[in-house]
Scaffold this active site. Sequence first.
Site, PDB file in Angstrom:
ATOM      1  N   GLY A 139      -5.005 -19.625  87.142  1.00 30.58           N
ATOM      2  CA  GLY A 139      -4.247 -18.920  86.066  1.00 30.58           C
ATOM      3  C   GLY A 139      -4.901 -19.293  84.739  1.00 30.58           C
ATOM      4  O   GLY A 139      -6.328 -19.199  84.604  1.00 30.58           O
ATOM      5  N   CYS A 140      -4.166 -19.503  83.368  1.00 25.95           N
ATOM      6  CA  CYS A 140      -4.852 -19.632  82.259  1.00 25.95           C
ATOM      7  C   CYS A 140      -5.765 -21.014  82.259  1.00 25.95           C
ATOM      8  O   CYS A 140      -6.759 -20.822  81.264  1.00 25.95           O
ATOM      9  CB  CYS A 140      -3.810 -19.829  81.135  1.00 25.95           C
ATOM     10  SG  CYS A 140      -2.869 -18.155  81.095  1.00 25.95           S
ATOM     11  N   ALA A 141      -5.815 -21.766  83.083  1.00 23.50           N
ATOM     12  CA  ALA A 141      -6.919 -22.943  83.140  1.00 23.50           C
ATOM     13  C   ALA A 141      -8.136 -22.766  83.906  1.00 23.50           C
ATOM     14  O   ALA A 141      -8.862 -23.227  84.056  1.00 23.50           O
ATOM     15  CB  ALA A 141      -6.291 -24.168  83.910  1.00 23.50           C
ATOM     16  N   GLY A 142      -8.307 -21.376  84.389  1.00 23.11           N
ATOM     17  CA  GLY A 142      -9.509 -20.969  85.418  1.00 23.11           C
ATOM     18  C   GLY A 142     -10.520 -20.834  84.562  1.00 23.11           C
ATOM     19  O   GLY A 142     -11.703 -21.309  85.281  1.00 23.11           O
ATOM     20  N   LEU A 336      -4.485 -24.788  79.515  1.00 21.42           N
ATOM     21  CA  LEU A 336      -3.116 -25.339  80.148  1.00 21.42           C
ATOM     22  C   LEU A 336      -2.954 -24.008  81.285  1.00 21.42           C
ATOM     23  O   LEU A 336      -3.253 -22.826  80.887  1.00 21.42           O
ATOM     24  CB  LEU A 336      -2.073 -25.470  79.266  1.00 21.42           C
ATOM     25  CG  LEU A 336      -2.169 -26.627  78.491  1.00 21.42           C
ATOM     26  CD1 LEU A 336      -1.252 -26.448  77.362  1.00 21.42           C
ATOM     27  CD2 LEU A 336      -1.763 -27.783  79.277  1.00 21.42           C
TER      28      LEU A 336
END
EC number: 2.3.1.74
Length: 354
Positions: A139-142, A336
Site C-alpha cells: 500500500g502507501c508504504a510501498g 505509513l
Amino acid sequence: MTAYLHGLSTALPPFCLTQTEVRDRAALIFGGRYPQFDRLAKTFDTAGIDKRYSVVPIDWFSENHGWVDRTHAYLDGAKAMFISAARDALADAGWQAQDVDCVVTVTSTGIATPTLEAQAFTYMGFRNDIIRVPVFGLGCAGGVSGLSVAATLARGRPSTKVLLVVVEACSLSFRADRLQKADIIAAVLFGDGAAAACLSSEPSGRETQISFGHGFQKIWPNTLDILGWDVDETGLGVVFDRSIPTFVKNEFATATHAALLASDLSASQIERFVCHPGGAKVVDAIEGALHLRSGSLDAERAVLRDTGNMSAPTVMFVMKSVLNAGATGQMMACALGPGFTASYLPFHVNTEVN
C-alpha cells in the site's frame, strides 16, 4: 557496501481530473443515494488537492465495473506507467535496459500474473536473465519499503544494477456500489501514478551522491482494520479508517525514534524528513508528532495538491521534489501503510564528492 541512487523518475497517466470535476461527478453518483454525501462533500474542498491523474477518463466512473474490466484497465494503464517511469529513470542514470540485473516491482492496486515487469519485458528490452522481484500489498508504504528492498539487493552483490518501479492505479478501485464513507474519502484523495529508481553499490559519478542506509519497519498488532482492501466479487474495496490522523499523532513519534536509533541517528541530525502525504490531516499530524515547524513539509503538500495521494509512489514524488530543490545532508524517508505499518529509510545527500 553502500547503495547509491543513480536515477529517479516519476510518471503520470494521461487523464487529468480536477478536484471540482471529481466532486461534481461524485455528487452525480452518490448524491441521491448516500444520505451523508452533502456533509462529506465538503472534504473535497478541504483536502488540499487541486487535481489528480487517472488511467481512465472521468466517464468511466459512472459505469458499472467488475474484476474483468478493472483488470484490463489496470494492465493497460499500469504497464504504460511502468514503461514510462522505468525508461526515464534509466535515462537519468545513463543506463540501458540491458544493463539492469534485477527489477523490483511494487504495486497494490491490481493483479497481474505474469507480473508487470514481465508484461513490459518486450517493450523495455531487459535481458532474459534479469532477476524479477514483484512485491504486492504494501500500500502507501510501498515506496519507502520498495526503496529499502532495492537498496538491500544492490548491496548484496558488487556492481549489481537494480531498477525499482513503483506503480499504482488507485482510481480503478472506485466503488459506487458499496455506499460506504471510505469510498467517498477515497474519491476525495486518490489518484494514479508511478515512480522508478536506479540503484547500485557503486557511486554514480555525479557531483551529488545520494546513498541509502538500512530500512526499518514498525508494525502495530491488532490494526488490520485501519487501512487496506476488502475483496469481493466486484473488486477491491478500500479500508480507510477515520482514526489514521489520531493514530499518527499518538504513535508516529515513538516509531520514528526507534527508526532513528536503528540507524544510529538522532532527530537533530535529520535535515529533512521526506514523508508520504496520505492526506492534509495526516501531513499536519506528522508535523505535530515530529515537532516540525508548521508548514515545513511543503513538498509533501505540493505533491498532494498536484497529484493527490497515489499510494506507494507518492513519497518518491516528494523525494524528487526535495532533491530538485537542492536539499543536502541526512534525510529520512517515511510512510505509513497497511499492516498497520510505518516504513523508514535513511538516505544521505552529499555534494562534497572527492
